[in-house]
Scaffold this motif. Structure first.
Motif, PDB file in Angstrom:
ATOM      1  N   LEU A 176       0.855  -1.182   0.000  1.00 27.31           N
ATOM      2  CA  LEU A 176       0.000   0.000   0.000  1.00 27.31           C
ATOM      3  C   LEU A 176       0.894   1.236   0.000  1.00 27.31           C
ATOM      4  O   LEU A 176       1.293   1.724   1.063  1.00 27.31           O
ATOM      5  CB  LEU A 176      -0.912  -0.004   1.230  1.00 27.31           C
ATOM      6  N   PRO A 177       1.224   1.745  -1.195  1.00 24.93           N
ATOM      7  CA  PRO A 177       2.068   2.937  -1.261  1.00 24.93           C
ATOM      8  C   PRO A 177       1.333   4.172  -0.741  1.00 24.93           C
ATOM      9  O   PRO A 177       0.113   4.181  -0.600  1.00 24.93           O
ATOM     10  CB  PRO A 177       2.363   3.085  -2.758  1.00 24.93           C
ATOM     11  N   GLY A 178       2.099   5.199  -0.513  1.00 26.06           N
ATOM     12  CA  GLY A 178       1.535   6.461  -0.065  1.00 26.06           C
ATOM     13  C   GLY A 178       1.258   7.411  -1.208  1.00 26.06           C
ATOM     14  O   GLY A 178       1.198   7.020  -2.380  1.00 26.06           O
ATOM     15  N   TRP A 179       1.100   8.666  -0.841  1.00 21.08           N
ATOM     16  CA  TRP A 179       0.822   9.736  -1.793  1.00 21.08           C
ATOM     17  C   TRP A 179       1.883   9.733  -2.894  1.00 21.08           C
ATOM     18  O   TRP A 179       3.070   9.611  -2.617  1.00 21.08           O
ATOM     19  CB  TRP A 179       0.812  11.056  -1.035  1.00 21.08           C
ATOM     20  N   LEU A 180       1.459   9.806  -4.118  1.00 21.86           N
ATOM     21  CA  LEU A 180       2.295   9.842  -5.326  1.00 21.86           C
ATOM     22  C   LEU A 180       2.912   8.491  -5.683  1.00 21.86           C
ATOM     23  O   LEU A 180       3.735   8.416  -6.587  1.00 21.86           O
ATOM     24  CB  LEU A 180       3.390  10.920  -5.226  1.00 21.86           C
ATOM     25  N   ASP A 181       2.533   7.398  -4.986  1.00 21.53           N
ATOM     26  CA  ASP A 181       2.990   6.040  -5.288  1.00 21.53           C
ATOM     27  C   ASP A 181       4.458   5.871  -4.880  1.00 21.53           C
ATOM     28  O   ASP A 181       5.087   6.799  -4.387  1.00 21.53           O
ATOM     29  CB  ASP A 181       2.776   5.721  -6.776  1.00 21.53           C
ATOM     30  N   SER A 182       4.985   4.698  -5.052  1.00 20.42           N
ATOM     31  CA  SER A 182       6.384   4.395  -4.743  1.00 20.42           C
ATOM     32  C   SER A 182       7.140   4.198  -6.049  1.00 20.42           C
ATOM     33  O   SER A 182       6.759   3.348  -6.851  1.00 20.42           O
ATOM     34  CB  SER A 182       6.479   3.124  -3.885  1.00 20.42           C
ATOM     35  N   GLY A 183       8.192   4.976  -6.227  1.00 21.78           N
ATOM     36  CA  GLY A 183       8.952   4.946  -7.477  1.00 21.78           C
ATOM     37  C   GLY A 183       9.877   3.748  -7.602  1.00 21.78           C
ATOM     38  O   GLY A 183       9.919   2.871  -6.732  1.00 21.78           O
TER      39      GLY A 183
END
Length: 182
Positions: free
Chosen positions: A10-17
């Motif tokens: 569950l990534p956070g804001w703006l996803d995980s790069g």
């Protein structure tokens, strides 16, 4: 770890790069990222609904590996879902303080922070110098959620910029969380 448990990232804001440990775990371990429709203007209800869909799509038990706003997602979802019994545990990494005055307007819909005790085992991993959450506030959230608090020193927001690579220590924390209790 129990192979029957599916790991949901569950990534956070703006996803995980690409350099983020969550993305690396996806490639290394076959964990499944829960993809949200809007990473830039995240709506709490929409993110909760997407997580509910993911839980209901597969009968196997799940474990959450949340980063940043993903931690707030776990707390909000668990407070409303009737399917929390399908979750074996949650690794909550770098929960942000969305109630801070400097919180970006895109995240104001994540106020107030849900502080209900989680109905499953949880470990909160926090840094002493996270720019998005003071250690005291992270400890308060972990306590409210009933999560075991693990401080890992000065590692920023525990993301790609933290230089964690594949973050094997995080994986060990997840394995310990999901280990059968004797």
């Amino acid at each position: 770890m129990n192979d029957a448990v599916r790991i949901l990232l569950l990534p956070g804001w703006l996803d995980s790069g690409p350099g983020h440990w969550q993305t690396r775990w996806e490639a290394l371990h076959g964990d499944r990222r829960v993809v949200q429709d809007d990473w830039e203007w995240p709506k709490r209800g929409d993110w909760m609904a997407r997580l509910e869909e993911e839980i209901l799509a597969d009968p196997r038990p799940a474990a959450f590996v949340a980063h940043s706003l993903g931690c707030q997602l776990v707390a909000a979802w668990a407070a409303h879902s009737r399917h929390t019994d399908r979750v074996r545990g949650a690794l909550l990494v770098a929960p942000p303080d969305t109630e801070r005055p400097d919180t970006p307007p895109q995240l104001h819909g994540w106020r107030p922070i849900v502080r209900q005790r989680l109905p499953f085992a949880a470990t909160a991993v926090v840094s002493t110098d996270d720019p998005f959450c003071a250690p005291e506030r992270a400890a308060e959230m972990a306590a409210a959620w009933g999560a075991t608090l693990v401080q890992i020193g000065a590692r920023g927001h525990i993301n790609a910029e933290s230089g964690l690579g594949d973050w094997p220590q995080g994986r060990q924390l997840l394995d310990a969380l999901l280990a059968p209790q004797s």
